[in-house]
Design a protein around this motif. Structure first.
Motif, PDB file in Angstrom:
ATOM      1  N   ASN A 356      -3.650   1.824  -8.196  1.00 52.22           N
ATOM      2  CA  ASN A 356      -2.595   2.887  -7.582  1.00 52.22           C
ATOM      3  C   ASN A 356      -1.782   2.128  -8.098  1.00 52.22           C
ATOM      4  O   ASN A 356      -0.768   2.528  -9.172  1.00 52.22           O
ATOM      5  CB  ASN A 356      -3.224   3.192  -6.572  1.00 52.22           C
ATOM      6  CG  ASN A 356      -4.445   4.550  -6.764  1.00 52.22           C
ATOM      7  OD1 ASN A 356      -4.112   4.997  -6.541  1.00 52.22           O
ATOM      8  ND2 ASN A 356      -5.476   3.737  -7.393  1.00 52.22           N
ATOM      9  N   TRP A 357      -1.638   0.706  -7.332  1.00 51.66           N
ATOM     10  CA  TRP A 357      -0.120   0.101  -6.881  1.00 51.66           C
ATOM     11  C   TRP A 357       0.048   0.124  -9.097  1.00 51.66           C
ATOM     12  O   TRP A 357       1.221  -0.118  -9.903  1.00 51.66           O
ATOM     13  CB  TRP A 357       0.414  -1.161  -6.468  1.00 51.66           C
ATOM     14  CG  TRP A 357       1.154  -1.091  -5.146  1.00 51.66           C
ATOM     15  CD1 TRP A 357      -0.678  -0.481  -4.188  1.00 51.66           C
ATOM     16  CD2 TRP A 357       1.756   0.001  -4.800  1.00 51.66           C
ATOM     17  NE1 TRP A 357       0.386  -0.734  -2.765  1.00 51.66           N
ATOM     18  CE2 TRP A 357       1.922   0.102  -2.826  1.00 51.66           C
ATOM     19  CE3 TRP A 357       3.035   0.088  -5.332  1.00 51.66           C
ATOM     20  CZ2 TRP A 357       2.587   0.886  -2.369  1.00 51.66           C
ATOM     21  CZ3 TRP A 357       4.545   0.829  -4.879  1.00 51.66           C
ATOM     22  CH2 TRP A 357       4.127   0.669  -4.090  1.00 51.66           C
ATOM     23  N   ILE A 358      -0.868  -0.980  -9.494  1.00 53.82           N
ATOM     24  CA  ILE A 358      -0.124  -1.067 -10.590  1.00 53.82           C
ATOM     25  C   ILE A 358      -0.515   0.430 -11.821  1.00 53.82           C
ATOM     26  O   ILE A 358       0.347  -0.328 -12.811  1.00 53.82           O
ATOM     27  CB  ILE A 358      -1.795  -2.064 -11.350  1.00 53.82           C
ATOM     28  CG1 ILE A 358      -1.476  -3.482 -10.706  1.00 53.82           C
ATOM     29  CG2 ILE A 358      -1.187  -2.459 -12.901  1.00 53.82           C
ATOM     30  CD1 ILE A 358      -2.690  -4.343 -10.830  1.00 53.82           C
ATOM     31  N   LEU A 359      -1.033   0.913 -11.762  1.00 54.41           N
ATOM     32  CA  LEU A 359      -0.857   2.520 -12.227  1.00 54.41           C
ATOM     33  C   LEU A 359       0.126   3.078 -11.416  1.00 54.41           C
ATOM     34  O   LEU A 359       1.128   3.689 -13.276  1.00 54.41           O
ATOM     35  CB  LEU A 359      -2.607   3.130 -11.540  1.00 54.41           C
ATOM     36  CG  LEU A 359      -3.720   3.264 -12.922  1.00 54.41           C
ATOM     37  CD1 LEU A 359      -4.381   4.079 -11.660  1.00 54.41           C
ATOM     38  CD2 LEU A 359      -3.615   2.788 -14.167  1.00 54.41           C
ATOM     39  N   LEU A 360       0.843   2.736 -10.947  1.00 55.78           N
ATOM     40  CA  LEU A 360       2.487   3.054 -11.073  1.00 55.78           C
ATOM     41  C   LEU A 360       2.903   3.017 -11.543  1.00 55.78           C
ATOM     42  O   LEU A 360       4.149   3.281 -11.497  1.00 55.78           O
ATOM     43  CB  LEU A 360       2.421   3.589  -8.980  1.00 55.78           C
ATOM     44  CG  LEU A 360       3.527   4.459  -8.602  1.00 55.78           C
ATOM     45  CD1 LEU A 360       2.925   5.850  -9.146  1.00 55.78           C
ATOM     46  CD2 LEU A 360       3.219   4.523  -7.115  1.00 55.78           C
ATOM     47  N   PHE A 361       3.417   1.219 -11.053  1.00 56.05           N
ATOM     48  CA  PHE A 361       3.874   0.666 -11.927  1.00 56.05           C
ATOM     49  C   PHE A 361       4.483   0.657 -13.253  1.00 56.05           C
ATOM     50  O   PHE A 361       5.065   1.379 -14.012  1.00 56.05           O
ATOM     51  CB  PHE A 361       4.365  -1.100 -11.822  1.00 56.05           C
ATOM     52  CG  PHE A 361       4.580  -1.800 -12.092  1.00 56.05           C
ATOM     53  CD1 PHE A 361       5.733  -2.300 -11.736  1.00 56.05           C
ATOM     54  CD2 PHE A 361       4.551  -2.625 -13.169  1.00 56.05           C
ATOM     55  CE1 PHE A 361       6.669  -2.920 -12.670  1.00 56.05           C
ATOM     56  CE2 PHE A 361       5.232  -2.660 -14.273  1.00 56.05           C
ATOM     57  CZ  PHE A 361       6.519  -3.462 -13.783  1.00 56.05           C
ATOM     58  N   ALA A 362       2.733   0.733 -13.861  1.00 61.37           N
ATOM     59  CA  ALA A 362       2.992   1.468 -15.200  1.00 61.37           C
ATOM     60  C   ALA A 362       3.636   2.398 -15.960  1.00 61.37           C
ATOM     61  O   ALA A 362       4.454   2.925 -16.662  1.00 61.37           O
ATOM     62  CB  ALA A 362       1.352   1.380 -15.994  1.00 61.37           C
ATOM     63  N   ALA A 363       3.330   3.660 -14.765  1.00 62.72           N
ATOM     64  CA  ALA A 363       4.339   4.482 -14.807  1.00 62.72           C
ATOM     65  C   ALA A 363       5.516   4.652 -14.908  1.00 62.72           C
ATOM     66  O   ALA A 363       6.443   5.162 -15.587  1.00 62.72           O
ATOM     67  CB  ALA A 363       3.768   5.857 -13.877  1.00 62.72           C
ATOM     68  N   ALA A 780       9.060  -5.163  -5.271  1.00 66.93           N
ATOM     69  CA  ALA A 780       8.669  -4.353  -4.504  1.00 66.93           C
ATOM     70  C   ALA A 780       7.634  -3.920  -3.992  1.00 66.93           C
ATOM     71  O   ALA A 780       6.844  -3.469  -2.946  1.00 66.93           O
ATOM     72  CB  ALA A 780       9.827  -3.443  -4.843  1.00 66.93           C
ATOM     73  N   GLY A 781       6.798  -3.816  -5.546  1.00 63.23           N
ATOM     74  CA  GLY A 781       5.394  -3.204  -5.104  1.00 63.23           C
ATOM     75  C   GLY A 781       4.992  -4.196  -4.781  1.00 63.23           C
ATOM     76  O   GLY A 781       3.849  -4.272  -3.513  1.00 63.23           O
ATOM     77  N   ILE A 782       4.721  -5.292  -4.711  1.00 60.18           N
ATOM     78  CA  ILE A 782       3.842  -6.811  -4.278  1.00 60.18           C
ATOM     79  C   ILE A 782       3.900  -6.736  -2.733  1.00 60.18           C
ATOM     80  O   ILE A 782       3.317  -6.657  -2.071  1.00 60.18           O
ATOM     81  CB  ILE A 782       4.313  -7.988  -4.697  1.00 60.18           C
ATOM     82  CG1 ILE A 782       3.156  -7.350  -5.829  1.00 60.18           C
ATOM     83  CG2 ILE A 782       3.062  -9.037  -3.945  1.00 60.18           C
ATOM     84  CD1 ILE A 782       3.747  -8.966  -7.514  1.00 60.18           C
ATOM     85  N   VAL A 783       5.526  -6.417  -2.135  1.00 61.42           N
ATOM     86  CA  VAL A 783       5.855  -6.438  -1.360  1.00 61.42           C
ATOM     87  C   VAL A 783       5.779  -5.472  -0.274  1.00 61.42           C
ATOM     88  O   VAL A 783       5.101  -4.926   0.673  1.00 61.42           O
ATOM     89  CB  VAL A 783       7.806  -6.691  -0.989  1.00 61.42           C
ATOM     90  CG1 VAL A 783       8.132  -6.481   0.911  1.00 61.42           C
ATOM     91  CG2 VAL A 783       7.902  -7.859  -1.316  1.00 61.42           C
ATOM     92  N   VAL A 784       5.660  -4.238  -0.427  1.00 60.33           N
ATOM     93  CA  VAL A 784       5.391  -3.006   0.232  1.00 60.33           C
ATOM     94  C   VAL A 784       3.276  -3.000  -0.023  1.00 60.33           C
ATOM     95  O   VAL A 784       2.916  -3.094   1.441  1.00 60.33           O
ATOM     96  CB  VAL A 784       5.607  -1.715  -0.514  1.00 60.33           C
ATOM     97  CG1 VAL A 784       4.437  -0.782  -0.628  1.00 60.33           C
ATOM     98  CG2 VAL A 784       7.430  -2.020  -0.983  1.00 60.33           C
ATOM     99  N   LEU A 785       2.980  -3.534  -1.025  1.00 61.72           N
ATOM    100  CA  LEU A 785       1.428  -3.620  -0.893  1.00 61.72           C
ATOM    101  C   LEU A 785       0.955  -4.242   0.385  1.00 61.72           C
ATOM    102  O   LEU A 785       0.451  -3.952   1.176  1.00 61.72           O
ATOM    103  CB  LEU A 785       0.727  -4.154  -2.144  1.00 61.72           C
ATOM    104  CG  LEU A 785      -0.713  -3.638  -2.027  1.00 61.72           C
ATOM    105  CD1 LEU A 785      -1.480  -2.661  -2.001  1.00 61.72           C
ATOM    106  CD2 LEU A 785      -0.994  -4.548  -4.002  1.00 61.72           C
ATOM    107  N   GLY A 786       2.007  -5.711   0.347  1.00 56.72           N
ATOM    108  CA  GLY A 786       1.383  -6.813   0.981  1.00 56.72           C
ATOM    109  C   GLY A 786       1.732  -6.177   2.610  1.00 56.72           C
ATOM    110  O   GLY A 786       0.687  -6.492   3.630  1.00 56.72           O
ATOM    111  N   THR A 787       2.311  -5.435   2.697  1.00 51.56           N
ATOM    112  CA  THR A 787       3.386  -5.185   4.141  1.00 51.56           C
ATOM    113  C   THR A 787       2.103  -3.760   5.190  1.00 51.56           C
ATOM    114  O   THR A 787       1.709  -3.677   5.408  1.00 51.56           O
ATOM    115  CB  THR A 787       4.574  -4.434   3.989  1.00 51.56           C
ATOM    116  OG1 THR A 787       5.406  -5.871   3.800  1.00 51.56           O
ATOM    117  CG2 THR A 787       4.955  -4.017   5.376  1.00 51.56           C
ATOM    118  N   VAL A 788       1.536  -3.501   3.979  1.00 52.27           N
ATOM    119  CA  VAL A 788       0.596  -2.228   4.276  1.00 52.27           C
ATOM    120  C   VAL A 788      -0.671  -2.181   4.757  1.00 52.27           C
ATOM    121  O   VAL A 788      -1.247  -2.276   6.119  1.00 52.27           O
ATOM    122  CB  VAL A 788       0.378  -0.643   3.568  1.00 52.27           C
ATOM    123  CG1 VAL A 788      -0.798   0.165   3.712  1.00 52.27           C
ATOM    124  CG2 VAL A 788       1.998  -0.379   2.528  1.00 52.27           C
ATOM    125  N   ALA A 789      -0.927  -3.539   3.900  1.00 52.63           N
ATOM    126  CA  ALA A 789      -2.568  -4.386   4.111  1.00 52.63           C
ATOM    127  C   ALA A 789      -1.619  -5.073   5.675  1.00 52.63           C
ATOM    128  O   ALA A 789      -3.278  -4.855   6.500  1.00 52.63           O
ATOM    129  CB  ALA A 789      -2.567  -5.476   3.247  1.00 52.63           C
TER     130      ALA A 789
END
Length: 823
Positions: A356-363, A780-789
């Motif tokens: 999902n994060w990769i698809l959102l980054f692509a968008a 930013a996506g990697i940081v947010v994804l890591g933080t949430v996980a």
């Protein structure tokens, strides 16, 4: 007729307003009569828009040129088929067609869900009616397709744009519109759930099928657009990152993300805020894409032109959508708390989260890069060009990552995967992927992007095959049928899961076609009558140029004999068509010889009737047809996932053991390729040697855009207009003079006074934002994804400690079994 049409639009606006108001009032007062009245009023809007559409089509068919829209997009010589489809050929009619489709889609969604989701229906009606009112308001005050001339009525029309007089363009816009319009339904149900507070999984079940149908039509529309660009524009490619292409791709990314993340909510009760946000974002991007193509904020060969008033209307509407929708999300956050947490990174829900994060980054990347020229013009007063080189720099690795996740996701278990499970699942797919990469390397294929793509395709294919074979073996042992029959029964029992796997297989086939572009051959040669040239395995001979006329257009057709390894294959007919009312924009009619391995693609960029000479562009496109085949497989998988259970039950109830196997063998026998006899070898002494362009010249032609002003700033290497041909000759001359790449780029910057001729902005000053922002978004996506996980994992650990006991192994095993059964 024009008065009737305008009156129908006004009445539809009033009825839509009534439907929205009375539905909300009925929900607030708990009045069933008011709610039914609102539903009935919305059904009436569908009837009114159907009649209004009939009035407009009748005006096109009868040639009522007193209506401006009919005069602009039709003429007496136009075939009846294209007269009818001119309905959506321009801005005014396309907006009306949007409202018509929304009325039909909305009525269907309300009808099928009126009993199962009674508490949501009033707000669903209100939401769809308000969206419909926006477009009706736009037509009534600004873009009325029934507007007439006040003085003299023209005797004939200007005719539809010749580029749109193509069978694919007849189907392509309606498919995209259905995809765009269909995304309004999930949005309406999401808003209704937020307003009422009924945020259990019931609303997801209501919208999942509508999202899948809309996603399928959106995919179909994008694929048809690719075929149209490939066959009509004559540049040998199918996707140029044009703003209008990107407008359709943006909601596709977020809708794809939603279709994956919704499974996590259904099975694990997670990502509830995320799913609501994706629904809102997908709908917003459909409106934003419509805004881009119809307001003139971006420059495109497909855009409808510039309209500042329309741009302001869309801006206000989009602001209202985001403000109201996310205000509701914030208000309902307490009801959207996740019921479970992430147990392990080695789990299917974690893979879906990364997906999902990769698809959102692509968008967001595509959105930013598409709008960057407009942003640059607003900040610096200079409109830059962001072309395929810039997009490909980022989207190639993103595409490969998504392809990898397509294979990884099905191999991971829900909650967590043990080491033994990972070994059991990944052994064969990884072995086949590595073996494919090694075989390609041994064969001398050194293009790493395409080679890696082929290896990943093998990895995903074996993943899908493994899931089918293992599941079929289990069912075979349980039912006693043969393997193929067991496999069909398996698909019938778990349609969404195995339909999704077939969709993944379709994606693999499409990526095969994309990877083949790395080995594309593209050459141009000038041939006099009787002369021939060899490109790759093919030899082409100019047998003359012929002129014909059908009353609507003059057709200049090249007659080109084609040979493969010396054996005659036949004659191909590339052409230029000059429509009488659009002579300044001749269309390029491509000649294509298709095969599973490659296409031979001929274009007639230039000709000389006096001596029958022709300039031919000869393109060899490896594997390109697997893109279209891949979409067919994707559509099949989506159709299976959408089928009701009774469809497979009916088939299974009447199919004797082994019947499915026999049927499959017959189908395969019918599809097996039949060898075609070739003619005798023909030699020609008048052979023209094709001088390959230097790597620098090829690179420059793909780094500079055509400056003719009418082709939508296509790359010089791909544009077929006269200006592009002159620029190619100029680039060749500059390279022969010994100029380096940067010197040639600076030459064009100085010549045109800006960076506008460049396909990608130079990495300096304000332009650095275009190159830097994707890195920042990714980080930013990697940081947010890591933080949430991490937060989810810690919350799970705290929950276990508070319970004061270790997890029960038997309970954990039962939970894993139930999640597996849900698949």
């Amino acid at each position: 007729m024009p008065v009737l049409g305008t009156s129908l639009l006004l009445v539809t606006f009033v009825v839509s307003a009534y439907a929205a108001a009375v539905s909300v009032a009925g929900a607030r007062r708990r009045s069933r009569r008011l709610i039914e009245s609102g539903v009935g009023a919305y059904y009436l809007t569908a009837a009114l828009m159907t009649v209004a559409s009939g009035v407009l089509v009748h005006a096109f068919v009868t040639g009522d040129y007193a209506i401006k829209y009919v005069h602009h997009y039709s003429d007496s010589a136009q075939p009846l088929f294209y007269k009818m489809t001119s309905y959506w050929g321009g801005l005014d009619g396309s907006i009306m067609f949007w409202v018509f489709l929304l009325a039909l889609f909305g009525s269907s969604a309300i009808y099928f869900n009126r009993e199962r989701h009674r508490e949501l229906i009033p707000y669903v009606v209100a939401t769809i009616a308000i969206v419909q009112m926006f477009f009706l308001f736009m037509m009534v005050i600004h873009k009325n397709p029934f507007e007439t001339y006040l003085t003299q009525t023209p005797t004939d029309g200007r005719g539809l744009n010749p580029l749109l007089q193509n069978p694919y363009m007849v189907i392509h816009p309606p498919s995209l519109y259905i995809g765009f319009v269909g995304m309004t339904i999930p949005f309406a149900f999401g808003i209704a759930a937020l307003v009422t507070g009924y945020l259990d999984d019931a609303w997801l079940r209501a919208v999942r099928r509508w999202t899948m149908v809309s996603w399928l039509f959106l995919s179909f529309g994008l694929t048809l657009g690719m075929i149209w660009a490939y066959e009509e524009l004559g540049w040998g490619g199918f996707w140029g990152w044009d703003p209008v292409e990107n407008a359709g791709l943006l909601p596709w990314f977020t809708a794809t993300a939603f279709l994956h993340s919704v499974m996590v909510q259904e099975r694990r009760g997670m990502l509830r805020v995320w799913n609501v946000s994706l629904v809102i974002l997908t709908f917003f991007l459909t409106i934003f894409g419509t805004f881009m193509t119809r307001s003139g904020v971006v420059q495109s060969v497909h855009a409808f032109g510039e309209d500042r008033q329309l741009a302001w209307m869309f801006t206000i509407f989009m602001t209202a959508i985001l403000t109201f929708s996310f205000a509701l999300v914030i208000y309902r956050l307490p009801l959207l708390r996740a019921r479970n947490d992430l147990d392990s990174w080695a789990s299917r829900e974690a893979a879906f989260l990364v997906n999902n994060w990769i698809l959102l980054f692509a968008a967001f990347f595509v959105l930013f890069a598409t709008m960057f020229p407009t942003l640059s013009e607003a900040v610096r007063g200079e409109r830059l060009t962001v072309g395929p080189p810039f997009f490909n720099k980022w989207m190639l690795p993103i595409g490969l990552l998504l392809l990898l996740l397509t294979g990884i996701g099905p191999l991971l278990a829900w909650r967590k995967s043990t080491l033994s499970n990972l070994q059991y699942q990944f052994t064969w797919p990884v072995l086949f992927g590595v073996a494919t990469g090694a075989a390609l390397y041994a064969l001398g294929i050194r293009l790493w992007v395409s080679g890696l793509c082929f290896a990943l395709c093998a990895f995903v294919t074996v993943t899908v095959a493994q899931e089918f074979v293992r599941g079929a073996r289990v069912r075979k042992s349980a039912t006693g049928t043969d393997l193929v029959t067991a496999m069909i029964g398996l698909v019938g029992r778990s349609r969404r899961r195995y339909g999704g796997y077939i969709v993944h297989l379709g994606i693999v086939l499409m990526f095969l076609g994309f990877a083949g572009q790395g080995y594309k051959v593209d050459e141009q040669v000038l041939l006099k009558p009787g002369q021939q040239a060899t490109v790759g395995r093919f030899t082409v001979r100019n047998d003359g140029v012929k002129v014909s006329d059908d009353g609507q257009k003059q057709m200049i057709t090249g007659h080109v004999a084609v040979f493969e390894d010396g054996k005659a294959l036949g004659t191909m007919y590339p052409a230029k068509w000059f429509f009488r009312k659009h002579e300044e924009e001749p269309t390029t009619e491509v000649a294509i010889r298709r095969s599973p391995a490659e296409d031979l693609y001929l274009v007639l960029p230039a000709f000389e009737l006096s001596d029958q000479s022709a300039t031919l562009q000869v393109v060899i496109n490896p594997l390109v047809n697997w893109i279209w085949i891949g979409f067919g497989v994707l559509a099949l998988g989506t159709g299976i996932a959408l089928l009701p259970e009774s469809a497979f039950a009916f088939a299974a109830a009447r199919a004797p053991q082994g019947a499915a196997t026999a049927t499959m063998l017959l189908l395969l026998a019918g599809l097996w390729p039949v060898p075609v006899r070739a003619a005798q070898h023909v030699e020609n002494a008048q052979t023209v040697i094709v001088t390959p362009r230097t790597p620098l010249e090829r690179d420059l032609q793909r780094s500079i855009v055509c400056m003719c002003g009418t082709c939508g700033r296509q790359l010089v290497a791909e544009c077929t207009c006269g200006t592009a041909a002159q620029m190619r000759e100029e680039i060749a001359g500059l390279v022969k003079k010994g100029m380096a790449r940067d010197q040639v780029l600076q030459y064009y910057i100085a010549k045109f006074g800006s960076q506008e001729p460049l396909a990608a902005p130079i990495d300096e000053g304000f332009n650095r934002l275009a190159w830097l922002l994707p890195y920042l978004l990714g980080a930013a996506g990697i940081v947010v994804l890591g933080t949430v996980a991490v937060r989810w994992s810690r919350r799970q650990q705290r929950s276990d400690l508070q319970e004061g006991a270790a997890p029960d192994p038997e309970l954990e095993a039962r939970l894993d079994d139930e999640l597996r059964d849900l698949d």
